[in-house]
Design a protein around this motif. Structure first.
Motif, PDB file in Angstrom:
ATOM      1  N   PRO A  16     -20.994 108.630 -30.143  1.00 16.49           N
ATOM      2  CA  PRO A  16     -20.767 107.749 -28.997  1.00 16.49           C
ATOM      3  C   PRO A  16     -20.798 106.283 -29.411  1.00 16.49           C
ATOM      4  CG  PRO A  16     -22.436 109.408 -28.496  1.00 16.49           C
ATOM      5  CD  PRO A  16     -22.201 109.459 -29.967  1.00 16.49           C
ATOM      6  N   GLY A  17     -19.977 105.487 -28.733  1.00 15.20           N
ATOM      7  CA  GLY A  17     -19.990 104.045 -28.941  1.00 15.20           C
ATOM      8  C   GLY A  17     -21.030 103.371 -28.068  1.00 15.20           C
ATOM      9  N   PRO A  70     -20.422 112.635 -23.909  1.00 12.22           N
ATOM     10  CA  PRO A  70     -21.206 113.760 -24.440  1.00 12.22           C
ATOM     11  C   PRO A  70     -21.600 114.763 -23.356  1.00 12.22           C
ATOM     12  CG  PRO A  70     -21.967 111.691 -25.387  1.00 12.22           C
ATOM     13  CD  PRO A  70     -20.992 111.326 -24.304  1.00 12.22           C
ATOM     14  N   ALA A  71     -21.636 114.319 -22.094  1.00  7.22           N
ATOM     15  CA  ALA A  71     -21.985 115.227 -21.002  1.00  7.22           C
ATOM     16  C   ALA A  71     -20.978 116.358 -20.847  1.00  7.22           C
ATOM     17  CB  ALA A  71     -22.098 114.448 -19.693  1.00  7.22           C
ATOM     18  N   CYS A  72     -19.785 116.191 -21.399  1.00  4.85           N
ATOM     19  CA  CYS A  72     -18.767 117.243 -21.328  1.00  4.85           C
ATOM     20  C   CYS A  72     -19.046 118.380 -22.298  1.00  4.85           C
ATOM     21  CB  CYS A  72     -17.386 116.671 -21.643  1.00  4.85           C
ATOM     22  SG  CYS A  72     -16.784 115.443 -20.486  1.00  4.85           S
ATOM     23  N   ILE A  73     -19.716 118.078 -23.376  1.00  2.00           N
ATOM     24  CA  ILE A  73     -19.776 119.030 -24.489  1.00  2.00           C
ATOM     25  C   ILE A  73     -21.180 119.535 -24.809  1.00  2.00           C
ATOM     26  CG2 ILE A  73     -17.682 118.083 -25.501  1.00  2.00           C
ATOM     27  CD1 ILE A  73     -19.409 116.577 -27.524  1.00  2.00           C
ATOM     28  N   ILE A 118     -17.312 108.839 -26.592  1.00  2.00           N
ATOM     29  CA  ILE A 118     -16.858 109.157 -27.941  1.00  2.00           C
ATOM     30  C   ILE A 118     -15.363 108.884 -28.057  1.00  2.00           C
ATOM     31  CG2 ILE A 118     -16.712 110.943 -29.713  1.00  2.00           C
ATOM     32  CD1 ILE A 118     -18.955 112.430 -28.166  1.00  2.00           C
ATOM     33  N   ARG A 119     -15.012 108.036 -29.011  1.00  5.05           N
ATOM     34  CA  ARG A 119     -13.613 107.729 -29.298  1.00  5.05           C
ATOM     35  C   ARG A 119     -13.293 108.095 -30.734  1.00  5.05           C
ATOM     36  NH1 ARG A 119     -15.360 103.914 -25.764  1.00  5.05           N
ATOM     37  NH2 ARG A 119     -13.960 103.400 -24.018  1.00  5.05           N
TER      38      ARG A 119
END
Length: 230
Positions: free
Chosen positions: A118-119, A156-159, A124-125
């Protein structure tokens, strides 16, 4: 195609936006197949499933759901009764109780895979150079530049949330295994595809065949549509 033919709903993953389906949409529409694309917020898995459910609510008749990469987890989480088949394009398919991150990291990535973190904003890019080296190395330089400029970052909440019972346990599924994918190892893709007993199509393509090899994606989707027709 008859009026009873399924509508194809295409869900994009992280770092390749809705427009990444453009070539596939054109090919499917040339076949007379109704198609729908939509943007995922990529803010949490629950938000993404809610966005998909909102789209499905507006579709009449049966649906073939197509998910690229992370969106494989999204298409397997909807409970819509309209969904008749799932198509994975280098898709991630966590099992019940498993997170996307866990299945993504099941097998070791090669040395071309970018480091993901994460930035400052928590999202996350992909680094810009990853689009030409790992993400879409078979696409044109112009396409790689557009992907880098328009990439939708992912939270990150997606994964990191365990998924419920995935729909691939109850629906027929198809899987395009991208043999030259540097984002999701081919070994990981095969493990997931075989676990869900999908009809597997293996090709020497990169992580985004919707852009670099759209005809292969079209063929897999058409097969799914024809199998459930009527």
């Amino acid at each position: 195609m008859s009026k009873k033919s399924a509508t194809v709903v295409l869900a994009h993953g992280a770092w390749a936006a809705e427009a990444s389906w453009g070539k596939v949409v054109n090919l499917l529409q040339s076949d007379g197949i109704k198609t729908v694309t939509f943007p995922l917020p990529l803010s949490s898995l629950a938000d993404d499933v809610a966005a998909l459910d909102g789209v499905l609510a507006k579709v009449d008749g049966p649906v073939v759901l197509v998910g690229h990469a992370y969106a494989g987890a999204v298409i397997a989480a909807t409970q819509s009764a309209k969904v008749r088949a799932l198509v994975y394009v280098a898709g991630l398919a966590p099992d019940e109780g498993e997170t996307v991150a866990e299945v993504f990291n099941r097998y070791e990535h090669d040395n071309k895979a970018p480091q993901l973190a994460p930035g400052a904003d928590g999202l996350i890019r992909l680094p810009q150079d990853a689009f030409s080296s790992a993400f879409a190395q078979h696409a044109s330089p112009e396409e790689q530049q557009v992907l880098a400029a328009t990439q939708p970052p992912i939270s990150p909440a997606c994964i990191t949330v365990p998924v419920g019972r995935p729909r691939w346990k109850d629906l027929p599924s198809w899987y395009l295994l991208a043999g030259h994918d540097h984002m999701i190892p081919a070994q990981t893709q095969r493990f997931m595809a075989e676990r869900m007993q999908a009809r597997i199509s293996v090709h020497p393509v990169d992580h985004v065949p919707s852009i670099s090899a759209p005809e292969l994606v079209q063929q897999l989707i058409v097969d799914a549509v024809q199998q459930i027709k009527g």
